[in-house]
Design an enzyme around this catalytic site. Structure first.
Site, PDB file in Angstrom:
ATOM      1  N   SER A 241       0.836  -1.201   0.000  1.00 45.22           N
ATOM      2  CA  SER A 241       0.000   0.000   0.000  1.00 45.22           C
ATOM      3  C   SER A 241       0.879   1.262   0.000  1.00 45.22           C
ATOM      4  O   SER A 241       1.648   1.443  -0.936  1.00 45.22           O
ATOM      5  CB  SER A 241      -0.963  -0.071   1.191  1.00 45.22           C
ATOM      6  OG  SER A 241      -1.942   0.918   1.117  1.00 45.22           O
TER       7      SER A 241
ATOM      8  N   ASP B  93     -10.361  -3.480  -5.538  1.00 42.57           N
ATOM      9  CA  ASP B  93      -9.698  -2.626  -4.544  1.00 42.57           C
ATOM     10  C   ASP B  93     -10.334  -1.234  -4.596  1.00 42.57           C
ATOM     11  O   ASP B  93     -10.249  -0.552  -5.622  1.00 42.57           O
ATOM     12  CB  ASP B  93      -8.198  -2.548  -4.903  1.00 42.57           C
ATOM     13  CG  ASP B  93      -7.382  -1.771  -3.889  1.00 42.57           C
ATOM     14  OD1 ASP B  93      -7.957  -0.954  -3.145  1.00 42.57           O
ATOM     15  OD2 ASP B  93      -6.153  -1.990  -3.844  1.00 42.57           O
TER      16      ASP B  93
ATOM     17  N   HIS C  44      -8.141  -4.441  -1.179  1.00 43.44           N
ATOM     18  CA  HIS C  44      -6.846  -3.827  -0.857  1.00 43.44           C
ATOM     19  C   HIS C  44      -6.001  -4.732   0.051  1.00 43.44           C
ATOM     20  O   HIS C  44      -4.784  -4.634   0.061  1.00 43.44           O
ATOM     21  CB  HIS C  44      -7.068  -2.456  -0.204  1.00 43.44           C
ATOM     22  CG  HIS C  44      -5.873  -1.560  -0.283  1.00 43.44           C
ATOM     23  ND1 HIS C  44      -5.346  -1.098  -1.485  1.00 43.44           N
ATOM     24  CD2 HIS C  44      -5.073  -1.038   0.675  1.00 43.44           C
ATOM     25  CE1 HIS C  44      -4.295  -0.336  -1.256  1.00 43.44           C
ATOM     26  NE2 HIS C  44      -4.105  -0.296   0.051  1.00 43.44           N
TER      27      HIS C  44
HETATM   28  C1  MLT Z   1      -1.340   6.026  -0.292  1.00 43.88           C
HETATM   29  O1  MLT Z   1      -1.785   7.019   0.247  1.00 43.88           O
HETATM   30  O2  MLT Z   1      -0.136   5.782  -0.434  1.00 43.88           O
HETATM   31  C2  MLT Z   1      -2.354   5.080  -0.827  1.00 43.88           C
HETATM   32  O3  MLT Z   1      -3.608   5.638  -0.742  1.00 43.88           O
HETATM   33  C3  MLT Z   1      -2.314   3.786  -0.112  1.00 43.88           C
HETATM   34  C4  MLT Z   1      -2.667   3.949   1.330  1.00 43.88           C
HETATM   35  O4  MLT Z   1      -3.853   3.855   1.676  1.00 43.88           O
HETATM   36  O5  MLT Z   1      -1.795   4.171   2.121  1.00 43.88           O
END
Ligand code: MLT
Length: 208
Positions: free
Chosen positions: A107, A158, A189
């Site tokens: 992520s 996702d 996700h």
């Molecule tokens: C981010 O902000 O890098 C992406 O949205 C993934 C997350 O939820 O951290």
């Protein structure tokens, strides 16, 4: 840059044929989150796992976000280069070969692995990016990623990563000549057993 500038865990490797892993956690995680995943994916690898320095209401990340999926490119660049500086210094201190260092990021951790590959390709040998999206819409410099293997694993339901992002990210990385494999899994996700199997297969260590 002093090693202490990022709180981190380092576990020395026990199998020199196994690539060292740079573990990069997701939003709200910490440096311990992906240790088990690292052991599962690549037994015997050295594990280097820093803690993100940006707090989003107490949830730690590697760069800020203005809203879900909205980023400030200047901030992302500054945070990415600071992490890359630290990784390069830590690799020296811990005697890790940066050309073999494989990022395993989930992520937000996958996203900072991608921006490291785009902005400081020499800091990594490649990566397994779990649920990445396009954060910096800029192609890697020509030939900057030659010889580097990158696996992108995304989920087809996702809610955070738009469906067009994984192929776009693959194109941005292939612009630097990276060897990119991209798979869309029946997943959201969160990680699934299919991610582990795909990553192990890509690593060629699924029979261990
Ligand atoms: C981010 O902000 O890098 C992406 O949205 C993934 C997350 O939820 O951290």
């Amino acid at each position: 840059m002093p090693l202490s500038s990022f709180i981190h865990v380092f576990e020395p490797g026990t199998d020199h044929s196994a690539p060292p892993l740079l573990l990069l956690h997701g939003t709200g995680g910490n440096e311990r989150d992906l240790l088990r995943l690292g052991h599962t994916l690549s037994p015997g690898s050295a594990l280097l796992s820093p803690r993100g320095q940006v707090s989003e209401g107490g949830a730690l990340r590697f760069f800020a976000r203005l809203a879900e999926g909205i980023f400030d490119p200047a901030e992302v660049t500054r945070r990415t280069l600071a992490l890359a500086d630290w990784v390069e210094a830590a690799a020296k201190d811990y005697d890790l070969d940066p050309t073999r260092l494989l990022a395993v990021g989930f992520s937000n951790g996958a996203n900072v692995a991608a921006t490291m590959l785009q902005l400081r390709p020499a800091s990594l040998g490649g990566g397994i990016l779990l649920r990445p999206m396009v954060v910096l819409d800029q192609p890697a410099a020509p030939h900057s990623l030659t010889g580097k293997r990158i696996l992108l694993l995304n989920g087809n339901v996702d809610p955070i990563v738009p469906l067009d992002h994984p192929p776009r990210l693959a194109t941005l990385l292939r612009a630097g000549d990276a060897d990119v494999s991209q798979q869309m899994l029946p997943a959201s996700h969160n990680l699934t057993p299919g991610d582990i199997a795909a990553a192990q297969g890509w690593l060629g260590r699924d029979k261990l």
